[in-house]
Scaffold this motif. Structure first.
Motif, PDB file in Angstrom:
ATOM      1  N   ILE A 203      -2.566 -14.064 -17.635  1.00 24.80           N
ATOM      2  CA  ILE A 203      -1.182 -13.604 -17.493  1.00 24.80           C
ATOM      3  C   ILE A 203      -0.997 -12.249 -18.156  1.00 24.80           C
ATOM      4  N   ILE A 204      -1.582 -12.065 -19.340  1.00 25.82           N
ATOM      5  CA  ILE A 204      -1.486 -10.771 -20.021  1.00 25.82           C
ATOM      6  C   ILE A 204      -2.138  -9.675 -19.191  1.00 25.82           C
ATOM      7  N   ASP A 205      -3.293  -9.957 -18.614  1.00 29.79           N
ATOM      8  CA  ASP A 205      -3.955  -8.953 -17.766  1.00 29.79           C
ATOM      9  C   ASP A 205      -3.097  -8.595 -16.555  1.00 29.79           C
ATOM     10  N   MET A 206      -2.458  -9.580 -15.937  1.00 27.45           N
ATOM     11  CA  MET A 206      -1.618  -9.309 -14.772  1.00 27.45           C
ATOM     12  C   MET A 206      -0.393  -8.492 -15.148  1.00 27.45           C
ATOM     13  N   VAL A 207       0.222  -8.804 -16.298  1.00 24.68           N
ATOM     14  CA  VAL A 207       1.404  -8.045 -16.732  1.00 24.68           C
ATOM     15  C   VAL A 207       1.037  -6.603 -17.038  1.00 24.68           C
ATOM     16  N   LEU A 220      -6.302   4.231 -15.143  1.00 25.39           N
ATOM     17  CA  LEU A 220      -6.583   3.656 -16.453  1.00 25.39           C
ATOM     18  C   LEU A 220      -6.908   2.173 -16.303  1.00 25.39           C
ATOM     19  N   SER A 221      -7.987   1.741 -16.929  1.00 29.11           N
ATOM     20  CA  SER A 221      -8.417   0.353 -16.818  1.00 29.11           C
ATOM     21  C   SER A 221      -7.440  -0.568 -17.541  1.00 29.11           C
ATOM     22  N   PRO A 222      -6.908  -1.599 -16.860  1.00 30.11           N
ATOM     23  CA  PRO A 222      -5.992  -2.518 -17.539  1.00 30.11           C
ATOM     24  C   PRO A 222      -6.667  -3.321 -18.648  1.00 30.11           C
ATOM     25  N   ILE A 223      -7.988  -3.496 -18.552  1.00 34.24           N
ATOM     26  CA  ILE A 223      -8.686  -4.287 -19.569  1.00 34.24           C
ATOM     27  C   ILE A 223      -8.612  -3.608 -20.929  1.00 34.24           C
ATOM     28  N   ILE A 224      -8.710  -2.270 -20.951  1.00 29.67           N
ATOM     29  CA  ILE A 224      -8.664  -1.552 -22.226  1.00 29.67           C
ATOM     30  C   ILE A 224      -7.296  -1.721 -22.885  1.00 29.67           C
ATOM     31  N   ILE A 225      -6.235  -1.708 -22.085  1.00 34.51           N
ATOM     32  CA  ILE A 225      -4.884  -1.826 -22.640  1.00 34.51           C
ATOM     33  C   ILE A 225      -4.566  -3.267 -23.022  1.00 34.51           C
ATOM     34  N   SER A 226      -5.024  -4.217 -22.238  1.00 40.44           N
ATOM     35  CA  SER A 226      -4.667  -5.609 -22.491  1.00 40.44           C
ATOM     36  C   SER A 226      -5.477  -6.246 -23.611  1.00 40.44           C
ATOM     37  N   LEU A 227      -6.639  -5.670 -23.934  1.00 36.39           N
ATOM     38  CA  LEU A 227      -7.491  -6.273 -24.959  1.00 36.39           C
ATOM     39  C   LEU A 227      -6.796  -6.405 -26.313  1.00 36.39           C
ATOM     40  N   PRO A 228      -6.127  -5.366 -26.839  1.00 37.88           N
ATOM     41  CA  PRO A 228      -5.441  -5.556 -28.127  1.00 37.88           C
ATOM     42  C   PRO A 228      -4.351  -6.626 -28.068  1.00 37.88           C
ATOM     43  N   PHE A 229      -3.647  -6.715 -26.951  1.00 37.99           N
ATOM     44  CA  PHE A 229      -2.593  -7.734 -26.834  1.00 37.99           C
ATOM     45  C   PHE A 229      -3.188  -9.143 -26.805  1.00 37.99           C
ATOM     46  N   ILE A 231      -6.061 -10.062 -28.183  1.00 33.86           N
ATOM     47  CA  ILE A 231      -6.536 -10.374 -29.537  1.00 33.86           C
ATOM     48  C   ILE A 231      -5.372 -10.706 -30.450  1.00 33.86           C
ATOM     49  N   MET A 232      -4.257  -9.950 -30.319  1.00 33.29           N
ATOM     50  CA  MET A 232      -3.078 -10.218 -31.144  1.00 33.29           C
ATOM     51  C   MET A 232      -2.513 -11.604 -30.849  1.00 33.29           C
ATOM     52  N   LEU A 233      -2.436 -11.981 -29.559  1.00 33.22           N
ATOM     53  CA  LEU A 233      -1.950 -13.313 -29.195  1.00 33.22           C
ATOM     54  C   LEU A 233      -2.852 -14.401 -29.757  1.00 33.22           C
ATOM     55  N   PHE A 234      -4.152 -14.190 -29.672  1.00 38.08           N
ATOM     56  CA  PHE A 234      -5.107 -15.185 -30.169  1.00 38.08           C
ATOM     57  C   PHE A 234      -4.991 -15.356 -31.675  1.00 38.08           C
ATOM     58  N   VAL A 235      -4.756 -14.267 -32.388  1.00 32.75           N
ATOM     59  CA  VAL A 235      -4.612 -14.347 -33.843  1.00 32.75           C
ATOM     60  C   VAL A 235      -3.291 -14.990 -34.231  1.00 32.75           C
TER      61      VAL A 235
END
Length: 253
Positions: A203-207, A220-229, A231-235
């Motif tokens: 869902i984060i990747d799609m948003v 711009l690759s969405p994976i690069i932008i979504s990765l910090p989000f 990780i933040m959600l997982f933490v």
């Protein structure tokens, strides 16, 4: 050139007579019996300690397969691999960390089974109350019950149909049928848990991809932008504790 070659060959020339004389020197020494069978009570046979050690060393080569086929290791490592893929991390945590974490979590989950196997199989053998073969049979019973509890009936019926065998009770199922059925059930459960883990990160990747497309930043690759989000959600949800607790709870712990 000749002098250098002689210097290199000199140690071999010194050792050569010793190699020739070694068989004659050891010929008169008493040999070690490699295979001795002693008759026991009720017509049973007990093998020599030398042969038992050889069998034990041979069995140790199957230890990795036994770890995957008879414990919770398979489910845990597959879930960890899917989790790392869902987060978008290629090598973090590393394979060594995931394997070590899966190993010690498997020991934690399997602790009651290991303690029972030690009590009913290993300790009587150490006290010479049972033979080695009887000890193996007694120690395998806790693992059999654990595997039967975690194996789906459909998977067990599948391998019984493939082997063309029938058993009256689940306790009569052979290990050769139970092991692949158990691993199949473990893989199915692991992928079910992995599917549930994938949903929030997907869902984060799609948003993120929708926002970038709306802003015209399609290069711009969405994976690069979504990765910090991700990780933040997982933490924030204390992901590691949640995963550990879910895996332990899936075995009734």
């Amino acid at each position: 050139m000749t002098v250098a070659l002689l210097k290199r060959c000199l140690p071999l020339l010194v050792l050569f007579p010793g190699l020739l004389l070694a068989p004659a020197a050891f010929a008169d020494l008493p040999g070690i019996p490699a295979f001795t069978v002693q008759p026991g009570e009720n017509g049973t046979e007990e093998y020599s300690v030398t042969l038992q050690i050889l069998a034990l060393m041979t069995a140790l080569t199957f230890l990795p397969a036994m770890l995957m086929m008879m414990t919770s290791f398979t489910r845990i490592i597959v879930v960890f691999a899917i989790l790392r893929q869902a987060l978008g991390l290629q090598a973090t945590p590393s394979n060594q960390i995931l394997l070590g974490l899966a190993l010690f979590l498997s020991i934690f989950i399997m602790k009651p089974v290991l303690e029972e196997a030690n009590r009913v199989g290993l300790q009587p053998y150490m006290q010479e109350e049972v033979t080695s073969l009887e000890a193996v049979e007694l120690a395998s019973q806790p693992f059999r019950r654990f595997m039967l509890e975690q194996t789906r009936e459909s998977d067990l019926a599948l391998f019984m149909r493939i082997a063309d065998v029938q058993y009256e009770t689940p306790e009569d199922v052979s290990f050769w049928v139970l092991m692949p059925a158990f691993v199949t059930s473990e893989l199915k459960t692991a992928f079910q848990i992995g599917f549930i883990l994938f949903i929030p990160f997907l869902i984060i990747d799609m948003v993120v991809a929708s926002v970038l497309m709306a802003m015209g930043m399609m290069m711009l690759s969405p994976i690069i932008i979504s990765l910090p989000f991700k990780i933040m959600l997982f933490v924030l949800v204390d992901g590691w504790a949640l995963i550990m607790g879910t895996l332990a709870a899936s075995y009734g712990i």
